[in-house]
Design a protein around this motif. Structure first.
Motif, PDB file in Angstrom:
ATOM      1  N   ASN A 189      -0.298   4.888  10.225  1.00 58.45           N
ATOM      2  CA  ASN A 189      -1.459   5.638  10.724  1.00 58.45           C
ATOM      3  C   ASN A 189      -2.718   5.071  10.077  1.00 58.45           C
ATOM      4  O   ASN A 189      -2.944   5.259   8.882  1.00 58.45           O
ATOM      5  CB  ASN A 189      -1.305   7.127  10.420  1.00 58.45           C
ATOM      6  CG  ASN A 189      -2.459   7.940  10.995  1.00 58.45           C
ATOM      7  OD1 ASN A 189      -3.135   7.496  11.923  1.00 58.45           O
ATOM      8  ND2 ASN A 189      -2.685   9.121  10.445  1.00 58.45           N
ATOM      9  N   LEU A 190      -3.505   4.361  10.850  1.00 59.59           N
ATOM     10  CA  LEU A 190      -4.745   3.771  10.359  1.00 59.59           C
ATOM     11  C   LEU A 190      -5.940   4.558  10.870  1.00 59.59           C
ATOM     12  O   LEU A 190      -5.885   5.167  11.943  1.00 59.59           O
ATOM     13  CB  LEU A 190      -4.862   2.315  10.819  1.00 59.59           C
ATOM     14  CG  LEU A 190      -3.790   1.344  10.315  1.00 59.59           C
ATOM     15  CD1 LEU A 190      -4.020  -0.033  10.898  1.00 59.59           C
ATOM     16  CD2 LEU A 190      -3.780   1.280   8.802  1.00 59.59           C
ATOM     17  N   ALA A 225       0.840  -1.201   0.000  1.00 63.42           N
ATOM     18  CA  ALA A 225       0.000   0.000   0.000  1.00 63.42           C
ATOM     19  C   ALA A 225       0.876   1.253   0.000  1.00 63.42           C
ATOM     20  O   ALA A 225       0.590   2.231  -0.698  1.00 63.42           O
ATOM     21  CB  ALA A 225      -0.930  -0.017   1.209  1.00 63.42           C
ATOM     22  N   VAL A 226       1.951   1.227   0.776  1.00 62.02           N
ATOM     23  CA  VAL A 226       2.880   2.365   0.801  1.00 62.02           C
ATOM     24  C   VAL A 226       3.500   2.573  -0.578  1.00 62.02           C
ATOM     25  O   VAL A 226       3.553   3.691  -1.098  1.00 62.02           O
ATOM     26  CB  VAL A 226       3.976   2.136   1.860  1.00 62.02           C
ATOM     27  CG1 VAL A 226       5.066   3.191   1.745  1.00 62.02           C
ATOM     28  CG2 VAL A 226       3.380   2.151   3.257  1.00 62.02           C
ATOM     29  N   ALA A 227       3.994   1.486  -1.184  1.00 63.20           N
ATOM     30  CA  ALA A 227       4.650   1.596  -2.488  1.00 63.20           C
ATOM     31  C   ALA A 227       3.692   2.043  -3.575  1.00 63.20           C
ATOM     32  O   ALA A 227       4.107   2.690  -4.548  1.00 63.20           O
ATOM     33  CB  ALA A 227       5.276   0.253  -2.862  1.00 63.20           C
ATOM     34  N   LEU A 269      -3.120   3.193   3.702  1.00 60.91           N
ATOM     35  CA  LEU A 269      -2.594   1.970   4.290  1.00 60.91           C
ATOM     36  C   LEU A 269      -3.688   0.944   4.549  1.00 60.91           C
ATOM     37  O   LEU A 269      -3.480  -0.263   4.385  1.00 60.91           O
ATOM     38  CB  LEU A 269      -1.866   2.299   5.598  1.00 60.91           C
ATOM     39  CG  LEU A 269      -0.561   3.084   5.456  1.00 60.91           C
ATOM     40  CD1 LEU A 269       0.036   3.355   6.823  1.00 60.91           C
ATOM     41  CD2 LEU A 269       0.426   2.330   4.591  1.00 60.91           C
ATOM     42  N   ILE A 270      -4.861   1.414   4.938  1.00 63.05           N
ATOM     43  CA  ILE A 270      -5.941   0.481   5.230  1.00 63.05           C
ATOM     44  C   ILE A 270      -6.362  -0.292   3.983  1.00 63.05           C
ATOM     45  O   ILE A 270      -6.892  -1.400   4.073  1.00 63.05           O
ATOM     46  CB  ILE A 270      -7.155   1.233   5.831  1.00 63.05           C
ATOM     47  CG1 ILE A 270      -8.162   0.252   6.421  1.00 63.05           C
ATOM     48  CG2 ILE A 270      -7.806   2.126   4.773  1.00 63.05           C
ATOM     49  CD1 ILE A 270      -7.638  -0.518   7.589  1.00 63.05           C
ATOM     50  N   GLY A 330     -10.337  -1.063  -1.461  1.00 66.99           N
ATOM     51  CA  GLY A 330      -9.100  -1.819  -1.307  1.00 66.99           C
ATOM     52  C   GLY A 330      -8.262  -1.800  -2.569  1.00 66.99           C
ATOM     53  O   GLY A 330      -8.693  -1.347  -3.638  1.00 66.99           O
ATOM     54  N   LEU A 331      -7.044  -2.290  -2.455  1.00 70.40           N
ATOM     55  CA  LEU A 331      -6.129  -2.403  -3.592  1.00 70.40           C
ATOM     56  C   LEU A 331      -6.555  -3.550  -4.510  1.00 70.40           C
ATOM     57  O   LEU A 331      -7.313  -4.439  -4.100  1.00 70.40           O
ATOM     58  CB  LEU A 331      -4.707  -2.659  -3.092  1.00 70.40           C
ATOM     59  CG  LEU A 331      -3.959  -1.477  -2.467  1.00 70.40           C
ATOM     60  CD1 LEU A 331      -2.684  -1.977  -1.810  1.00 70.40           C
ATOM     61  CD2 LEU A 331      -3.643  -0.436  -3.524  1.00 70.40           C
ATOM     62  N   PRO A 332      -6.052  -3.570  -5.751  1.00 70.44           N
ATOM     63  CA  PRO A 332      -6.292  -4.734  -6.623  1.00 70.44           C
ATOM     64  C   PRO A 332      -5.692  -6.005  -6.016  1.00 70.44           C
ATOM     65  O   PRO A 332      -4.716  -5.970  -5.266  1.00 70.44           O
ATOM     66  CB  PRO A 332      -5.589  -4.359  -7.925  1.00 70.44           C
ATOM     67  CG  PRO A 332      -5.514  -2.882  -7.909  1.00 70.44           C
ATOM     68  CD  PRO A 332      -5.356  -2.489  -6.470  1.00 70.44           C
TER      69      PRO A 332
END
Length: 787
Positions: free
Chosen positions: A238-239, A54-56, A61-62, A313-315
């Motif tokens: 940090n969430l 998630a950072v990259a 982040l969540i 959310g991310l893929p």
């Protein structure tokens, strides 16, 4: 019956019924203790990786944790793999980061949803197998390029700086970062990388196996504890306080962004699908359970992406790191992936404050090492063996310098060019003896090979006699014109050209304007094994013909057989003891489509098995005992044939009492075919072919009975570990028949065997079949390929 990794299975019923059937099935609960333990291991691996990805990607982040939970639960419930674990993947980082940078996070969620819908459609239309057509060199080069990009960008974060806009800029800025950034964050990142490197190399200490604890978890834990103990003011995770605050649903793009969104959807769907399917196939090698169902897995991945995008959310894609951890930890059913998703949800709901102690530099260090590990040197060595390193390096360089899709397209183009070069590869062998030239052209003869062939042909002296063997599976017009023009010129100068086409008559048919329409398949085996020898081949001694055949074998077959023979050099494990007649017209390997290592063959006059007696014929008996007791073959076949001269001799009344010393041993040997028919008075009438055939079939039955007189054979036969089969080969029709013991007659081989695809992997099913016709069919269906 499960299909292999290239197979598919129809999806019946509604999605709801499939999910309920999968969750309530006994297969899902067949390994509960192992799956439960594996789910905890995967969970511990997934949490730091999901946060780091998630950072990259530049996402909240969540979003990494949401996609980890969705990937585990949704793909576990709907997917087609038994042990693959899905979630945010490092291989998608570049694509996702570019999408977020261009369109923003809400539109990125919409693109993820739509990509999932595209994946579902691809799976429903059963096109998952097409992903396997992409060269592994391109795939590995793409992942290596992504890995280097991630490592360079996150290295700047570890050093306390900010990543630049491209890999080249990151590399150029790296010396400055190394010289001027020495903050506590640097120590945290370096400690994370060092812990991962050291932990994975720790030896076992008695029963203590430290490497069973995921190195990523240990590294992040140590770095977090160090930063907390030293009180360093480093940036931490940090969430949001609640999932309601975290949700950021998909949004529609601006109208002028529609075209770019469509391209992004197609790109994300393609990359995620290829990564998931190839990962699933790779993970199949780590367990012996059910193989992956490609189309079903693609539908499960699509459903997860649609859900993840809707939830913010991310893929999602199949991830090799988590899947490997799952398989090695004892996971054998999708229950482990589903439970790992449940643990992620519980973590977010109950232990958010604990996660917020993790320094961001620790996640950056984690990503640096993951990026470096994506450049897999073992894969590079494998590609080097297959001469595809150039495709790998060009793809990786293209991804670094041009971008993901541009680099992949360049790699695919080079892979196509390399394949075309290989498909049109040809060889020209030249031999001169006593003024006569022998030229052999093998392969695909296209305009690309014309200069080479023409150069060789033009070097032959004028007036020489030339034998030109064309062993080609394709000849285009340019190649035909060049060969034909040379032939005309050479014959005008007084030379003689004899063209012998071993395979398809490309040259002859081209002269009649009727060349084959497409490339033809080269015959298996020796280049000239089925070619009719020219008259000049028969003028020399027989040994010369055999030596010429050996030279041809070395030229056309040795390289192809080298790997197989090297594997067989130190042991043999044949499946069948094949007892056949020594007749030169009967070739066991040809009529059974078998190869080296498949058959343990005994050949003699009349395919006879003398009844067991102490101190009797040691030759056949020794072979039987060796095959049954030492080699432990599961099947014995006795094969007779039509027009057998041994059976004809029996019908004509050959006897050991003829007084002819020159055939006395032959007469005594034929006695084993059955004394009730072996010593009839001589007849002036020559037996008919039908009578000889009937005698040959009756002889096969008699020899099967003789086999049971051997104690080693009877013992294993009665134990059910050895089958006896009668086979008959008709020379005139070139067809094989098998013995139906219940009907006491020979019947054709079942049609489902005759119509089976003829491929190298399924060229020969086991020939051991005995019992009734129904039992014969079942035995043939159960037989595994022998090569």
């Amino acid at each position: 019956m499960h299909k292999d990794a290239q197979g598919t299975r129809s999806l019946h019923g509604s999605v709801t019924s499939r999910v309920l059937g999968r969750l309530s099935g006994t297969q899902l609960l067949s390994n509960v203790p192992g799956d439960f333990a594996a789910s905890l291991v995967v969970f511990l691996v997934a949490v730091p990786l999901s946060l780091g990805i998630a950072v990259a990607s530049g996402a909240p982040l969540i979003a990494g944790l949401i996609s980890a939970a969705v990937g585990g639960i949704v793909v576990g419930a709907l997917g087609g793999s038994a042990v693959q674990v899905s979630g945010p993947a490092a291989g998608l980082t570049i694509v996702v980061a570019e999408i977020i940078h261009t369109y923003g996070w809400p539109v990125a969620c919409l693109i993820t949803m739509l990509a999932g819908v595209v994946q579902i459609a691809l799976g429903a239309f059963r096109v998952a197998r097409a992903a396997l057509a992409i060269s592994p060199a391109v795939t590995h080069g793409m992942l290596a390029g992504i890995g280097v990009t991630i490592a360079l960008a996150q290295l700047h974060v570890v050093l306390g700086g900010d990543p630049q806009s491209s890999p080249v800029a990151n590399l150029a800025e790296l010396p400055h970062q190394l010289a001027h950034n020495h903050t506590p964050a640097v120590v945290v990142g370096v400690v994370t990388i060092g812990c991962m490197l050291v932990w994975s190399r720790l030896p076992d200490i008695g029963r203590l196996r430290p490497r069973q604890v995921p190195s990523a978890l240990v590294a992040v834990g140590v770095a977090t504890a160090l930063a907390g103990f030293m009180g360093w003011p480093v940036e931490r995770v940090n969430l949001p306080e609640s999932m309601a605050d975290a949700w950021s649903g998909p949004a529609l793009p601006h109208p002028d962004q529609a075209q770019g969104v469509v391209v992004s959807v197609a790109t994300l769907a393609l990359v995620a699908s290829v990564a998931s399917l190839l990962s699933g196939i790779a993970v199949d090698r780590m367990h012996d359970g059910r193989r992956i169902r490609l189309n079903r897995e693609l539908i499960g991945q699509g459903a997860a992406n649609a859900t993840s995008g809707a939830l913010g959310g991310l893929p999602v894609a199949g991830v090799i790191v988590r899947s490997t951890a799952n398989a090695r930890a004892g996971g054998r059913t999708p229950l482990s992936a589903i439970l790992h998703g449940v643990w992620v949800i519980l973590l977010v709901a109950l232990f958010t404050p604990l996660v917020e102690h993790i320094p961001m530099a620790a996640l950056a260090g984690l990503l640096v090492l993951i990026g470096v590990q994506m450049v897999n040197l073992a894969q590079l060595r494998d590609l080097r063996k297959h001469h595809e390193v150039s495709v790998y390096l060009v793809t990786m360089t293209g991804v670094l310098l041009l971008g993901l899709m541009e680099g992949v397209l360049v790699g695919l183009a080079l892979a196509v060019l390399v394949s075309l070069r290989r498909l049109t590869r040809m060889s020209v062998l030249t031999e001169e003896r006593d003024g006569r030239w022998h030229i052999v052209v093998q392969g695909s003869l296209t305009f690309l090979g014309v200069p080479r062939v023409t150069d060789v042909l033009r070097s032959i002296p004028a007036g020489a006699q030339v034998d030109l063997d064309l062993h080609v599976d394709f000849m285009d017009h340019a190649a035909f014109e060049s060969i034909h023009a040379w032939r005309v010129d050479h014959e005008r100068s007084g030379g003689q050209v004899d063209i012998d086409e071993v395979h398809e008559n490309w040259y002859e048919r081209s002269t009649k304007l009727d060349a084959p329409a497409a490339k033809t398949l080269l015959p298996r085996g020796l280049a000239r094994s089925w070619a009719r020898r020219r008259s000049h081949d028969d003028t020399g001694p027989v040994s010369g013909l055999l030596l010429a055949g050996a030279r041809e074998y070395h030229a056309s077959t040795t390289e192809r057989m080298r790997t197989t023979m090297r594997r067989l050099a130190h042991c043999q494990q044949p499946k069948v003891l094949f007892i056949s007649c020594a007749d030169s017209r009967l070739v066991p390997n040809v009529i059974t489509a078998s190869g080296p290592g498949d058959l343990f063959t005994v050949r003699n006059i009349g395919n006879l098995v003398p009844p067991y007696q102490p101190n009797s014929d040691d030759s056949v008996g020794a072979a039987i005992e060796y095959a049954v007791t030492v080699l432990e073959v599961p099947s014995i076949v006795v094969c007779g044939h039509s027009h057998c001269t041994a059976m004809q001799a029996l019908l004509e009344g050959t006897s050991q009492d003829t007084g002819d010393a020159e055939v006395g041993q032959l007469a005594r040997w034929l006695h084993h075919a059955g004394p009730d028919r072996a010593f009839q008075p001589a007849s002036e009438n020559v037996p008919s072919a039908e009578a000889v055939g009937q005698m040959s079939q009756a002889n096969v039955v008699r020899q099967l009975e003789n086999l049971l007189s051997y104690p080693v054979v009877r013992r294993r036969f009665e134990a059910g570990t050895l089958e006896l089969t009668g086979m008959y080969f008709d020379l005139e029709t070139s067809r094989v028949q098998i013995l139906d013991e219940q009907a006491q007659r020979f019947v054709p081989v079942p049609e489902e065997v005759l119509s089976a695809p003829e491929s190298d992997s399924q060229a020969h099913k086991g020939v051991g079949v005995t019992g009734t016709a129904e039992e014969s069919e079942a035995a043939v269906k159960r037989a595994e390929p022998t090569h």
